[in-house]
Design an enzyme around this catalytic site. Structure first.
Site, mmCIF file in Angstrom:
data_model
loop_
_atom_site.group_PDB
_atom_site.id
_atom_site.type_symbol
_atom_site.label_atom_id
_atom_site.label_comp_id
_atom_site.label_asym_id
_atom_site.label_seq_id
_atom_site.Cartn_x
_atom_site.Cartn_y
_atom_site.Cartn_z
ATOM 1 N N TYR A 116 20.026 37.269 -8.511
ATOM 2 C CA TYR A 116 20.517 38.647 -8.364
ATOM 3 C C TYR A 116 21.790 38.793 -9.198
ATOM 4 C CZ TYR A 116 17.330 39.090 -4.338
ATOM 5 O OH TYR A 116 16.228 39.122 -3.513
ATOM 6 N N HIS A 157 11.653 31.335 -3.693
ATOM 7 C CA HIS A 157 11.680 32.763 -4.020
ATOM 8 C C HIS A 157 10.319 33.243 -4.532
ATOM 9 C CE1 HIS A 157 14.548 36.077 -5.750
ATOM 10 N NE2 HIS A 157 13.518 36.595 -5.120
HETATM 11 N N1 LIG Z 1 11.294 38.593 -3.542
HETATM 12 C C1 LIG Z 1 12.227 38.648 -2.630
HETATM 13 O O1 LIG Z 1 12.509 37.673 -1.989
HETATM 14 C C2 LIG Z 1 12.939 39.951 -2.391
HETATM 15 C C3 LIG Z 1 12.482 41.123 -3.009
HETATM 16 C C4 LIG Z 1 13.083 42.331 -2.667
HETATM 17 C C5 LIG Z 1 14.136 42.357 -1.778
HETATM 18 N N2 LIG Z 1 14.585 41.193 -1.212
HETATM 19 C C6 LIG Z 1 15.704 41.191 -0.258
HETATM 20 O O2 LIG Z 1 15.539 42.253 0.667
HETATM 21 C C7 LIG Z 1 16.701 43.098 0.621
HETATM 22 C C8 LIG Z 1 16.330 44.522 0.981
HETATM 23 O O3 LIG Z 1 15.339 45.055 0.133
HETATM 24 P P1 LIG Z 1 15.684 46.051 -1.043
HETATM 25 O O4 LIG Z 1 17.160 46.042 -1.285
HETATM 26 O O5 LIG Z 1 14.797 45.714 -2.169
HETATM 27 O O6 LIG Z 1 15.188 47.461 -0.492
HETATM 28 P P2 LIG Z 1 15.620 48.391 0.721
HETATM 29 O O7 LIG Z 1 16.517 47.672 1.637
HETATM 30 O O8 LIG Z 1 14.357 48.952 1.255
HETATM 31 O O9 LIG Z 1 16.382 49.577 -0.031
HETATM 32 C C9 LIG Z 1 17.725 49.429 -0.380
HETATM 33 C C10 LIG Z 1 18.244 50.626 -1.182
HETATM 34 O O10 LIG Z 1 18.046 51.848 -0.496
HETATM 35 C C11 LIG Z 1 19.208 52.687 -0.646
HETATM 36 N N3 LIG Z 1 19.791 52.840 0.692
HETATM 37 C C12 LIG Z 1 20.031 51.856 1.620
HETATM 38 N N4 LIG Z 1 20.533 52.360 2.753
HETATM 39 C C13 LIG Z 1 20.593 53.685 2.584
HETATM 40 C C14 LIG Z 1 21.013 54.758 3.405
HETATM 41 N N5 LIG Z 1 21.443 54.550 4.648
HETATM 42 N N6 LIG Z 1 20.967 56.026 2.893
HETATM 43 C C15 LIG Z 1 20.534 56.261 1.652
HETATM 44 N N7 LIG Z 1 20.115 55.267 0.819
HETATM 45 C C16 LIG Z 1 20.152 54.001 1.275
HETATM 46 C C17 LIG Z 1 20.147 51.967 -1.605
HETATM 47 O O11 LIG Z 1 19.858 52.300 -2.975
HETATM 48 P P3 LIG Z 1 20.264 53.708 -3.671
HETATM 49 O O12 LIG Z 1 21.531 54.185 -3.052
HETATM 50 O O13 LIG Z 1 20.376 53.408 -5.109
HETATM 51 O O14 LIG Z 1 19.078 54.624 -3.406
HETATM 52 C C18 LIG Z 1 19.745 50.517 -1.388
HETATM 53 O O15 LIG Z 1 20.043 49.686 -2.455
HETATM 54 C C19 LIG Z 1 17.226 42.902 -0.803
HETATM 55 O O16 LIG Z 1 18.558 43.329 -0.943
HETATM 56 C C20 LIG Z 1 17.044 41.411 -0.944
HETATM 57 O O17 LIG Z 1 18.072 40.726 -0.261
HETATM 58 C C21 LIG Z 1 13.996 40.011 -1.500
#
Ligand SMILES: NC(=O)c1ccc[n+]([C@@H]2O[C@H](COP(=O)([O-])OP(=O)(O)OC[C@H]3O[C@@H](n4cnc5c(N)ncnc54)[C@H](OP(=O)(O)O)[C@@H]3O)[C@@H](O)[C@H]2O)c1
Length: 327
Positions: A56, A121
């Site tokens: 990341y 990962h």
């Molecule tokens: N392959 C893997 O292992 C893998 C893949 C994906 C994710 N992950 C892990 O899972 C975590 C979470 O998934 P993700 O970050 O992909 O997606 P998510 O949690 O579904 O979405 C996060 C995004 O949504 C927006 N957001 C979050 N809270 C909000 C709120 N209260 N109001 C408005 N917008 C909001 C923000 O972006 P904006 O403000 O730009 O809209 C934020 O970056 C990652 O950070 C990572 O640690 C792991």
């Protein structure tokens, strides 16, 4: 904030934890100051578990977490990941030599002597046919380089294979209103084996916050712009693999279910917490207000059986036919 046990680790982790991908990179610009404000807000709201990865922002996310840990006296458990530094995903790439180099790099980035939890990962499915890789991870535990290990997976089938290995402590998998398959069989098996579950992409990359419209735009360096059609990595990681317009339509149906005073993000996260197999959801957040709002989901009362049935029905009728069989 409420806390739940994470598998057999003995840790009690905040049921809303923090996903640190967006503060690293691939989600448009986030300054160090904004990232640290989001991280500090998480700790202020009771978060004690952070998920990151060595890739990341090429280590930036890990280094920001090290800064946070310097500033704060609270105990903060950090889960990182290894494997995505490979130029292409092969099982041979998960060698002792490579794993050792990745672990040493994460130890330096996080400024610790032992990694709390190392997750593979999203390795190729065939990796689960290679017990020697898990033997190597056992050796790193013995050597004190990592405390525990787990996996991050793309598919339910991989999750089921992973938990056949007795020292896998956690499985990270996409689980949200738009990705319900893990609840079918995997959750029961994981509970039986006392394996922790990290629910990732809990807001479907922001779709389930209800803030997007069909003319919303994303920066060029945001995967919601550059990975909509599998250009860089598995498309399941972008909007949970759901067609954007279908997602928007389904969000409007979910919006009808919100109790007065509850935001869409809070509802979507509280929905995840209705499943007791889940150890924690790990929403990403780029700004402290987002983090504060997300953590409030832990304080909400349970959703009604009617609301749960409606979300299931929206999934079965709209989203499931498109994605259920894929992951
Ligand atoms: N392959 C893997 O292992 C893998 C893949 C994906 C994710 N992950 C892990 O899972 C975590 C979470 O998934 P993700 O970050 O992909 O997606 P998510 O949690 O579904 O979405 C996060 C995004 O949504 C927006 N957001 C979050 N809270 C909000 C709120 N209260 N109001 C408005 N917008 C909001 C923000 O972006 P904006 O403000 O730009 O809209 C934020 O970056 C990652 O950070 C990572 O640690 C792991």
């Amino acid at each position: 904030m409420k806390y739940r046990s994470l598998g057999r680790t003995g840790w009690m982790v905040s049921e809303i934890s923090f996903g640190a991908w967006a503060i690293g990179g691939s989600w448009g610009q986030v300054s160090d100051q904004e990232a640290l404000a989001a991280l500090n807000q998480a700790v202020d709201s009771g978060v004690n578990f952070i998920d990151t990865a060595d890739v990341y922002g090429d280590g930036r996310s890990e280094r920001l977490i090290a800064e946070l840990k310097k500033e704060r006296k609270e105990e903060i458990i950090v889960a990182t990941k290894a494997g995505r530094r490979l130029p292409s995903q092969t099982t041979e790439g998960y060698s002792r030599e490579n794993l050792s180099a990745w672990i040493e790099r994460s130890l330096r980035n996080l400024a610790v002597e032992t990694l709390d939890l190392l997750q593979l990962h999203c390795p190729p499915t065939e990796l689960y046919d290679r017990p020697e890789v898990f033997g190597i991870l056992d050796d790193f535990v013995q050597a004190g380089k990592i405390r525990y290990y787990g996996v991050s997976v793309q598919k339910v089938a991989e999750a089921l294979r992973a938990i056949e290995y007795p020292n896998v402590q956690s499985v990270q998998i996409i689980f949200n209103c738009f990705r319900q398959r893990p609840a079918d069989l995997f959750f029961a098996r994981a509970k039986q084996g006392k394996v922790g579950i990290l629910a990732r992409v809990p807001l479907a990359s922001g779709l389930l916050t209800g803030k997007f419209r069909n003319d919303s735009t994303f920066a060029a360096d945001d995967h919601r712009n550059f990975n909509r059609h599998v250009e860089s990595f598995d498309v399941g990681e972008t909007f949970s693999g759901v067609d954007y317009d279908l997602g928007l339509e389904s969000v409007e149906e979910i919006r009808q279910l919100l109790p007065a005073g509850t935001s869409m993000s809070e509802f979507a996260l509280r929905w995840i917490l209705m499943f007791d197999a889940v150890s924690c959801a790990i929403p990403g957040g780029k700004r402290s207000e987002q983090v504060e709002e997300n953590c409030r989901a832990s304080d909400l009362p349970p959703l009604t059986p009617e609301a749960m049935a409606e979300v299931e029905s929206i999934y079965k009728q709209k989203i499931g036919p498109q994605i259920h069989h894929r992951w």
